[in-house]
Write an enzyme that holds these catalytic residues in place. Structure first.
Site, PDB file in Angstrom:
ATOM      1  CE  LYS A  67      -4.226  -1.822   2.092  1.00 42.30           C
ATOM      2  NZ  LYS A  67      -3.910  -3.236   1.970  1.00 42.30           N
ATOM      3  CD  GLU A  74      -4.555   5.696   3.831  1.00 40.87           C
ATOM      4  OE1 GLU A  74      -3.923   5.528   2.780  1.00 40.87           O
ATOM      5  OE2 GLU A  74      -5.748   5.366   3.975  1.00 40.87           O
ATOM      6  NE  ARG A 115      -8.090  -9.909  -4.001  1.00 39.89           N
ATOM      7  CZ  ARG A 115      -9.222  -9.406  -3.514  1.00 39.89           C
ATOM      8  NH1 ARG A 115     -10.340  -9.560  -4.202  1.00 39.89           N
ATOM      9  NH2 ARG A 115      -9.245  -8.735  -2.385  1.00 39.89           N
ATOM     10  CG  HIS A 135     -12.437  -2.275   8.995  1.00 38.04           C
ATOM     11  ND1 HIS A 135     -12.766  -0.942   8.891  1.00 38.04           N
ATOM     12  CD2 HIS A 135     -11.916  -2.426  10.242  1.00 38.04           C
ATOM     13  CE1 HIS A 135     -12.454  -0.316  10.005  1.00 38.04           C
ATOM     14  NE2 HIS A 135     -11.944  -1.201  10.847  1.00 38.04           N
TER      15      HIS A 135
END
Length: 665
Positions: A116, A200, A292, A235
């Site tokens: 990431k 973040e 994917r 999540h």
């Protein structure tokens, strides 16, 4: 085009890939673990090869063994599905080295987007908007905390190599940072073998919108519009829909073009998803790219009339994209609901067990690759009645996907389909999904990732006691089963007794309610009384577990499935689980031993927070387990002193195993 492919996955995705391959005349090879010997995906493929024991790391993650099987069976390509090895760049490289086609993106693209942190840097260079945060290499706990303090709370901490909500924590203040960091890193190393994290700014009331992209080896790349995946628990996505409600054409184009730019920045090929987090004001930021096919790809297929697995196979075989951007159009609205083996009322705790009864809604065939059918309804599932949900893999039972000419019609069809879905043998989220679909927020498209948390009262209402109709269905099912089994003549349904009618006292327990039901046998009917409610009940029709009763002047239909002493009543779109308390069978039962905390399911101990002799307060974390790819904290139910800790870190435990004992203050 390939003549034979190996599917390096299991469950519904393996079945999904096999369906398209069969339609295209391509033979398929399934691989399976010992736990999946009788699984559906094994049955639907042309060949099936055992590759190892139940744990994924000893079977579905054995890249070397999977490549050996592909070569031995004459497969020309490997489809990785999603999860397991689907985003493993080393596996993609190993396939190429062995002369096999990896049906996915180049290893270089997987590596670029697999981190990431690195992906954020690439997106910044490609002018894709980013959320403020820290994506650096340094992982010192103090530095990470300082960066979180700089960004400002709440902060989202997540595994750099992660996905699917694993290794992700929302931190509200600086005091909680290091404990959350430790938990996040534990989950990250367990799930991905890499404990690197990034931080973040956590946006308030954001929407999760993702763009489906597709690229070929000829330099073309298109976007197949967006999916709104905002409704999540832990999540992880629960409902997905396409297109996103309230999406203006200009923003759709801007997000689609940004997603294509992201794909081109890494030389992407094949199916991919660029995920964005969007503010309520319409601004959006790059979050990550999944290299994917996605679990929720069917909603895109339904609104575009495409088969994305076919596209994958054609692109991997070197063909051009079947359609150009100008040829792609949105038709109607589609919604997907993920049916899980879990208990929403207990924090969505995963459930394991056998599907003793599974009746799905009648699906209307949806022609993949064809035009959208206004009656389209589809179920993608990797399990059947009689199959087991084990602790080794994801607890998904099925995906239900509906299509409507607009969102209102799609919502109505989904609610109807959920009301027809029956499962017995383990807990499921079906009733919760129906409440969610019909909730004020979701039906009104007031969407954000905190929708479930914001609407607890509506989504988790107090249990309504079983009605007289439901109790009558259960009672009649019990009486019919006794008659069928040839029990003693004193229980004859004729009800004749000298100078009186037979009366029976039945007890049915719900989780929070006990029902005393009195049944009086009459010549061709029964008088049923529960509390102050009473009615004459007559059997109108019985067909297996389907029963139709006339209750007073009302006709009631239902399905009653008996599982041991439990009567599962499905009627009027609701499921009621009643425990029949046979007074004779339960005479002399001893009370359960107290003072012990037990494992809610099979799993592994990842942390022990206390030791013998330690005083604890109600709510204190005692033991942390890992099961079903999630961490579960066992907390103290009251103040007390730990008497004995029975397991250590790394130990495997079975469901119901005592983890520790303690004495209440």
């Amino acid at each position: 085009m390939f003549t034979k492919i190996l599917i390096a996955n299991r469950g519904e995705i393996a079945c999904r890939v096999a369906a398209t391959a069969r339609r295209m005349g391509i033979k398929t090879v399934a691989v399976y673990s010992e736990a999946d010997a009788n699984a559906k995906h094994v049955a639907v493929c042309d060949e099936a090869i055992l590759i190892g024991p139940a744990p994924a790391k000893e079977s579905y993650l054995r890249a070397d063994k999977i490549i050996q099987v592909a070569l031995a069976t004459g497969a020309q390509a490997i489809h990785p599905g999603y999860g397991f090895l689907s985003e493993n760049a080393d596996f993609a490289d190993a396939c190429a080295k062995a002369g096999l086609v990896f049906i996915g993106p180049p290893a270089s693209a997987i590596r670029a987007m697999g981190s990431k942190s690195a992906a954020k840097s690439l997106m910044e260079k490609a002018n894709v908007p980013l959320v403020p945060g820290y994506h650096g290499e340094t992982q010192d706990a103090d530095l990470l905390q300082n960066e979180a303090d700089r960004i400002g709370y709440p902060v989202l901490l997540k595994a750099s190599a992660g996905g699917g909500g694993k290794g992700m924590r929302v931190i509200e203040n600086s005091l909680d940072f290091k404990a959350a960091l430790a938990s996040c890193k534990r989950e990250a190393i367990s799930s991905f073998g890499d404990d690197k994290v990034l931080a973040e700014k956590y946006l308030q009331r954001p929407r999760h919108i993702e763009i489906q992209v597709f690229a070929d080896t000829h330099g073309d790349c298109v976007y197949l519009f967006e999916r709104d995946c905002s409704v999540q628990r832990r999540h992880q996505k629960v409902l997905e829909e396409a297109p996103a409600p309230g999406m203006p054409p200009e923003r759709r184009a801007a997000m689609g073009e940004a997603a294509v730019a992201a794909a081109k920045a890494v030389g992407y090929v094949g199916a991919g998803t660029v995920e964005f987090i969007a503010n309520q004001d319409g601004s959006f930021y790059f979050m990550e790219m999944n290299t994917r096919l996605q679990v929720e790809h069917p909603v895109t297929e339904m609104i575009t009339g495409t088969d994305l697995v076919e596209w994958q196979l054609r692109v991997a075989a070197g063909e051009k994209l079947p359609l150009q951007q100008s040829e792609l159009k949105i038709h109607g609205h589609a919604i997907e609901a993920r049916v899980y083996a879990e208990n929403p009322e207990k924090g969505f705790l995963p459930s394991i067990g056998t599907l003793r009864h599974a009746r799905t809604p009648v699906a209307v065939n949806f022609e993949l690759g064809g035009s959208a059918d206004p009656a389209a309804f589809r179920i993608d599932s990797g399990v059947r009645e009689g199959d087991s949900i084990s602790p080794f893999y994801d607890p998904m039972i099925a995906k239900m996907i509906v299509w409507g000419k607009d969102r209102t019609e799609a919502l109505a069809r989904m609610a109807q389909a959920l009301s027809q879905y029956q499962i017995v043998g383990l807990s499921s989220n079906i009733a919760f999904l129906k409440r969610l679909i019909e909730s004020t927020a979701f039906s009104g498209a007031d969407l954000d990732t905190g929708l479930i948390e914001r609407n607890q009262a509506e989504l988790f209402p107090e249990q309504v006691p079983a009605s007289l109709a439901v109790l009558s269905l259960a009672s009649v099912a019990l009486l019919l089963s006794e008659k069928k089994s040839g029990d003693d003549p004193w229980q004859s349904s004729q009800g004749w007794r000298m100078n009186s009618n037979l009366q029976r006292a039945l007890q049915f327990d719900e989780e929070t309610q006990t029902h005393q039901v009195q049944v009086t046998y009459l010549e061709r009917s029964w008088q049923v009384q529960a509390g102050t409610a009473s009615a004459l009940v007559t059997l109108a029709k019985v067909d297996g577990s389907d029963i139709t009763l006339k209750i007073g002047e009302q006709t009631v239909q239902g399905t009653v499935v008996r599982d041991g002493e439990h009567f599962h009543v499905f009627s009027q779109g609701a499921h009621t689980n009643l425990h029949y308390k046979d007074a004779l069978a339960h005479a002399g039962e001893a009370e359960a031993e107290g003072g012990r905390l037990t494992a809610p399911m099979p799993g592994k101990i990842v942390a022990v927070m206390v030791q013998a002799g330690q005083e604890v307060k109600k709510g204190d974390a005692l033991v942390i387990m890992e099961a079903m790819k999630m961490e579960h904290t066992i907390a103290a139910p009251h103040d007390g002193v730990v008497d004995e800790v029975l397991y250590s870190v790394g130990d495997q435990v079975t469901e119901g195993a005592p983890l520790l004992s303690f004495k209440q203050d």
